[in-house]
Design a protein around this motif. Structure first.
Motif, short mmCIF file in Angstrom:
data_model
loop_
_atom_site.label_atom_id
_atom_site.label_comp_id
_atom_site.label_asym_id
_atom_site.label_seq_id
_atom_site.Cartn_x
_atom_site.Cartn_y
_atom_site.Cartn_z
N ILE A 236 27.20 -55.80 78.62
CA ILE A 236 27.85 -54.70 78.22
C ILE A 236 27.00 -53.75 77.16
CG2 ILE A 236 30.08 -55.67 78.43
CD1 ILE A 236 30.05 -56.77 75.50
N THR A 237 25.42 -54.35 77.21
CA THR A 237 24.77 -53.54 76.16
C THR A 237 24.59 -52.08 76.31
OG1 THR A 237 23.21 -55.34 76.86
CG2 THR A 237 22.27 -53.59 75.32
N ALA A 238 24.70 -51.30 77.59
CA ALA A 238 24.73 -50.20 77.80
C ALA A 238 25.97 -49.26 77.02
CB ALA A 238 24.53 -49.58 79.24
N PRO A 239 27.18 -49.67 77.65
CA PRO A 239 28.35 -49.17 77.00
C PRO A 239 28.52 -49.14 75.21
CG PRO A 239 28.94 -51.09 78.35
CD PRO A 239 27.76 -50.63 78.56
N LEU A 240 28.17 -50.46 74.88
CA LEU A 240 27.98 -50.63 73.39
C LEU A 240 27.02 -49.64 72.69
CD1 LEU A 240 28.37 -54.42 72.72
CD2 LEU A 240 30.02 -52.61 72.46
N GLN A 241 25.96 -49.41 73.27
CA GLN A 241 24.92 -48.42 72.78
C GLN A 241 25.63 -47.03 72.63
OE1 GLN A 241 21.53 -48.95 75.03
NE2 GLN A 241 20.45 -50.35 73.64
N ILE A 242 26.27 -46.69 73.66
CA ILE A 242 26.96 -45.38 73.74
C ILE A 242 27.80 -45.31 72.85
CG2 ILE A 242 28.52 -43.71 75.14
CD1 ILE A 242 26.98 -44.85 77.44
N ILE A 243 28.63 -46.36 72.46
CA ILE A 243 29.61 -46.59 71.32
C ILE A 243 28.95 -46.28 69.98
CG2 ILE A 243 31.38 -48.13 70.37
CD1 ILE A 243 32.36 -48.95 73.40
N LEU A 244 28.09 -47.09 69.92
CA LEU A 244 27.14 -46.91 68.47
C LEU A 244 26.78 -45.62 68.34
CD1 LEU A 244 25.87 -48.61 66.19
CD2 LEU A 244 23.85 -48.79 67.42
N VAL B 51 35.69 -53.35 75.33
CA VAL B 51 34.24 -53.61 75.92
C VAL B 51 33.94 -54.97 75.31
CG1 VAL B 51 31.92 -52.81 75.93
CG2 VAL B 51 33.68 -51.14 76.07
N LEU B 52 34.16 -55.27 74.07
CA LEU B 52 33.71 -56.78 73.70
C LEU B 52 34.50 -57.69 74.59
CD1 LEU B 52 33.28 -55.92 69.78
CD2 LEU B 52 31.46 -56.58 71.41
N SER B 53 35.72 -57.27 74.79
CA SER B 53 36.68 -58.39 75.39
C SER B 53 36.40 -58.46 76.89
CB SER B 53 38.02 -57.92 75.27
OG SER B 53 38.51 -56.86 75.86
N ILE B 54 35.42 -57.69 77.37
CA ILE B 54 35.21 -57.97 78.87
C ILE B 54 34.55 -59.19 79.14
CG2 ILE B 54 33.76 -56.91 80.79
CD1 ILE B 54 34.66 -54.18 79.71
N PRO B 55 33.42 -59.45 78.71
CA PRO B 55 32.88 -60.77 78.71
C PRO B 55 33.86 -62.22 78.48
CG PRO B 55 31.45 -59.68 77.51
CD PRO B 55 32.82 -58.64 77.44
N VAL B 56 34.69 -61.76 77.82
CA VAL B 56 35.42 -62.93 77.30
C VAL B 56 36.53 -63.31 78.57
CG1 VAL B 56 37.09 -64.07 75.62
CG2 VAL B 56 35.44 -62.50 74.78
N ILE B 57 37.17 -62.17 79.04
CA ILE B 57 37.87 -62.31 80.03
C ILE B 57 37.45 -62.53 81.47
CG2 ILE B 57 40.13 -61.31 78.83
CD1 ILE B 57 39.58 -58.87 80.05
N SER B 58 36.27 -62.16 81.53
CA SER B 58 35.50 -62.07 83.09
C SER B 58 34.95 -63.17 83.35
CB SER B 58 34.64 -61.02 83.06
OG SER B 58 33.82 -60.88 84.19
N SER B 59 35.10 -63.69 84.58
CA SER B 59 34.46 -64.97 84.99
C SER B 59 33.13 -64.82 85.20
CB SER B 59 35.39 -65.56 86.13
OG SER B 59 35.57 -64.57 87.00
N ASN B 60 32.64 -63.59 85.60
CA ASN B 60 31.26 -63.37 85.71
C ASN B 60 30.58 -63.22 84.44
OD1 ASN B 60 31.93 -63.67 88.58
ND2 ASN B 60 32.58 -61.35 88.59
N VAL B 61 29.09 -63.03 84.62
CA VAL B 61 28.26 -62.57 83.39
C VAL B 61 28.33 -61.18 83.64
CG1 VAL B 61 25.91 -62.68 82.40
CG2 VAL B 61 26.98 -64.73 83.66
#
Ligand SMILES: Nc1nc2c(ncn2[C@@H]2O[C@H](COP(=O)(O)OP(=O)(O)OP(=O)(O)O)[C@@H](O)[C@H]2O)c(=O)[nH]1
Length: 371
Positions: free
Chosen positions: A163-171, A150-160
């Motif tokens: 990822i707050t929601a999936p990170l909250q579920i993971i937390l 999930v953390l790597s999505i913004p790094v590899i994606s060209s769009n903004v």
């Protein structure tokens, strides 16, 4: 709270493993506090670097605690310390960036897999809880790897991408899994302690057979089993002949070894069929849950013969031992174990009175004297 619980257990038992488990809980709590104050203060060294360090420290302390609990002396903990030192050094360079979170998650995933492996390879009596804890660690490591993805999505994606929601579920899953693991771990350890204590209370330390108390407990358990309902139950009581002479002639230590030798003979013959115990000084009992009187007599005869035909050797001494036995039988439920035992004991007494080195299965002394 679980950390404080482990501290109290440590104070009571003085076992370093419990102190390490409590430190692991406190380390986890400290990491969560440091990470959650990110929204109030802008001090990344504390809110990012220290949070990552403490969260890595938590499974590391669990692993060291498990090693201490196992009492593994010949395993070096150096690789674990190196992992920690290397992580601390690497994170110092990248802690303000997202790469630090990914690295931390990867390290923790690895440590959780190792913790799961350790729990699986250890010996626990609570098998279901052992499987549950192994699963918790493995699922937790999966969650950590998912966090990296999930953390790597913004790094590899060209769009903004938000990822707050999936990170909250993971937390949340992270918190649930950590709490579950911390609850199952003490249960696993205590069920082992309870098993050891109960074994000590029911086992005779010299012969390693059951003691009198263990005999009654196991016998009751076995006779209450549905598969033993309506079956003939037999008891053999065995006593070493003239054992006082063995002690007097060869010493008490040799006497002890003779008791162990007799116990070994009993174990070898009845390990799969009966419940064997040392119920007195040189007196043994064997409960046979599905044996008729004649089958039990045959077994007792076999044991008696075996003992009398092979001498017992100890420290150069060659000692001929013999045993006398009494056998009693009843339908399961017809007589109490205590009564069955005292009937067998009466017959043992007859065996002693009428010459020793024999098995007696009935109560007529006259018949015995004639035979
Ligand atoms: N070495 C050793 N001796 C024991 C132990 N428990 C009981 N004894 C001894 O066992 C002996 C039993 O003696 P007795 O009751 O007179 O019986 P016995 O000499 O075997 O004679 P019979 O039973 O009549 O054939 C005593 O000398 C006890 O001290 C033990 O744990 N170790």
């Amino acid at each position: 709270m679980i950390g404080f619980f482990f501290v109290s257990v440590y104070k009571y038992k003085s076992q370093p493993a419990f102190l390490l488990f409590s430190l692991a809980c406190f380390s986890f709590a400290a990491a969560e506090v440091f990470a959650s104050i990110r929204v109030y203060i802008d001090f990344p060294f504390v809110t990012h670097y220290l949070a990552n360090i403490f969260i890595i420290l938590s499974p590391l302390l669990i692993i060291v605690g498990l090693f201490k609990y196992k009492n593994t002396q010949n395993i070096s903990l150096m690789p674990l310390y190196c992992i920690f030192g290397f992580s601390a050094f690497l994170l110092l360079a990248i802690y303000p960036f997202d790469a630090a979170k990914m690295l931390t998650s990867l390290i923790i995933a690895g440590l959780f897999i190792y913790s799961g492996y350790l729990i699986k390879s250890m010996s626990f009596v609570a098998k279901i809880q052992q499987k549950a804890l192994t699963t918790c660690f493995l699922v937790h490591s999966g969650v950590m790897l998912l966090q990296v993805a999930v953390l790597s999505i913004p790094v590899i994606s060209s769009n903004v991408v938000d990822i707050t929601a999936p990170l909250q579920i993971i937390l949340i899953s992270h918190l649930i899994l950590a709490t579950l693991s911390a609850l199952i771990l003490p249960f696993l350890l205590f069920s082992n302690t309870e098993y050891t204590l109960s074994n000590l209370a029911n086992t005779d330390s010299l012969s390693q057979l059951l003691n009198r108390r263990g005999f009654f407990n196991k016998a009751k358990e076995s006779l209450n089993q549905l598969s033993n309902k309506d079956k003939s139950v037999s008891i053999i009581i065995l006593d070493i002949d003239f054992f006082k002479r063995v002690n007097d002639e060869y010493g008490h230590d040799t006497g002890d070894q003779a008791i162990k030798w007799i116990a070994q003979n009993i174990k070898e013959q009845f390990i799969n069929t009966g419940i064997s115990a040392r119920i007195g000084g040189e007196e043994f009992a064997i409960l046979l849950p599905d044996y008729s009187l004649s089958a039990a007599r045959e077994s007792a005869e076999y044991l008696r013969e075996n003992i009398s035909k092979q001498p017992f050797y100890y420290k150069g001494a060659h000692i001929n031992l013999s045993v006398s036995a009494g056998v009693s039988t009843a339908l399961n439920g017809q007589m109490s174990i205590k009564d069955l035992l005292s009937l067998a004991d009466k017959r043992l007494y007859l065996a002693k009175e009428t010459g020793r080195d024999k098995v007696v299965t009935f109560d007529e002394k006259q018949l015995l004297l004639q035979s």
